[in-house]
Design a protein around this motif. Sequence first.
Motif: not given
Length: 602
Positions: A411-416
């Motif tokens: 779910h790395s778009p959350d970090l983006a």
Amino acid sequence: MSGAGGVRPSLVIVGAGPRGTGLLERIAANAPELYADSGLDVHLVDPYPPGGGRIWREEQPPLLWMNSQAQDVTMFTDDTVDMAGPVREGPTLHEWAELDGRHFADRQRQGAYLRWVYERTVAALPPGIRVRHHPHRAVRIGGPAEGRQQVWLEGRPRPLLADLVVLTLGHLDAELDQEQRELAAYARAHGLVHLPPDFTADSDLSALAPGEPVLVRGFGLAFVDLMVLLTEGRGGRYESGPDGELTYRASGREPVLHVGSRRGVPYHSKIGYDWTGERPPLPRFFGPGEVDELLARPGGFDFRRDVWPLVERELGFAHYHRLFTAHPERTAMPWTDFEQRYEKYSAVDGAGRAELRALVAAAVPDPADRLDLTALDHPLDGVRRPSYDALQDGLRAHIEGDLARRHDPAHSPDLAVFLGLLSVYGQLVRLGDIGPWWHGFFSYLASGPPGPRLRQMLALSRAGVLNFLGAGTTVTAADGVFRATSTTVPGRYVEARALVEARLPHPTVERTRDTLLRELYAEGAAATPEGLLAVDPADGRVLDRSGAPHPRRFALGPHTDARGSGAFTRPRTGGPAFRQNDATARAALAFLRDLSCRATAA
């Protein structure tokens, strides 16, 4: 150089916490260029120790943590800060304290770091600049704009004389608003306990009796501190099972907490993985050019109408850039095609929004991979439960899901989006007072508690020490008790003889308990509609109600409309507060230099 009659120039900084310390660091960095070997007396006024100040003082319970990882905390500039002064690099908290970068340090350790930064800064000042700390409260500023200022200290018969004054007051206490006054009066009349908004570490919690129900309104970081002090702080402990799940072992001294808020859920967990791969190129849709255009509008701008659509586009761009570049198997078209069409749709008017929704639906098959900021801000919209007992499992599942997602790089778009929020915040600082909503939204998404705190929250919930009230929580006083209701559990309520407002005070210039700031406003300093002190965005000079800057008074920090995201920040993120500190330090040094030169020539 000295002033007239050999009097040394004098600068008074009111507030010796991280913001005052950061300003002093910028004075030390810029003095070799702007002040040569001239003499200058710097007076730091704060009843608390320099460096940490009140909020980060070292005398705090060791149970209280920072909500940032040690690697994400620095007091030093780097080449990402857009400023005129020189970069003076220094260690982050984790480098200085030799901690694991992912460690969440306690506030005592952060206070020690800030004290060290202060001591290092004083040692780095040129020989002619002397610093003295006055452990008093500043209560009033007087003096003509054309002459020396008088800074009166509590308990001192004579004022400090200053050629310039900078207010770095940090977070302030506030007088109670109408609702809080009514609740407090009801509590006094009926023998109840009412704790108004406050810094939790400073609150007297002794009146919250063991085993008694306590209503808590507020589910952010102030609540996390309250939760810790009333559980572990009263002798409770956690045990970890084979699967890592925590079990809370009560001491018997804990009250029973019933917590609710507008959203009804805690702030999102801190993200528990590192960035890898390509970063989204930010800013893209909300950068300096867009801010310039907003500031140039003759009729001004409205945040929701004019600013928020740009913020939505920026955060959406960060999210989808990461999804398409790191997880292309979950997309249905090439990134270049998506990016071109995303840029085309304005997302400002109704038609643009509809086109954008259609594009996202076609390009991102799984709705869970789409960014919905409205749904994020209202997680319990439409959720209804027949009883508070029926609500508890659902809220625990929500927290468990958040923890799982925020620790899973799938779910790395959350970090983006987190990086996008930091970029947006850096731009919004230039717009001044944009109202309180944005700061709450930013904190909810980007400034939540460490994951271990949410795991403790789950254990307390399973143990019956913590109960969830739901969204839209309201509190009334009737029949000799406080009564809480929520939109999530319609028609039901919880009663208690104690109420805690678990949130920070919201001091306006009219309601602040800081007499200096209140009198400054009464004497003509300008304020924004939200009650923040108005300052010149270029250098922090205090503005009067005609818009003219005071030549000898500056202000920095959350009590002003140029507030940044914090006095310290993540390394290599541009640090708006660092930029502001540098601009104010350079303006102050240039003024004092010219003043000394004029006095010497005369």
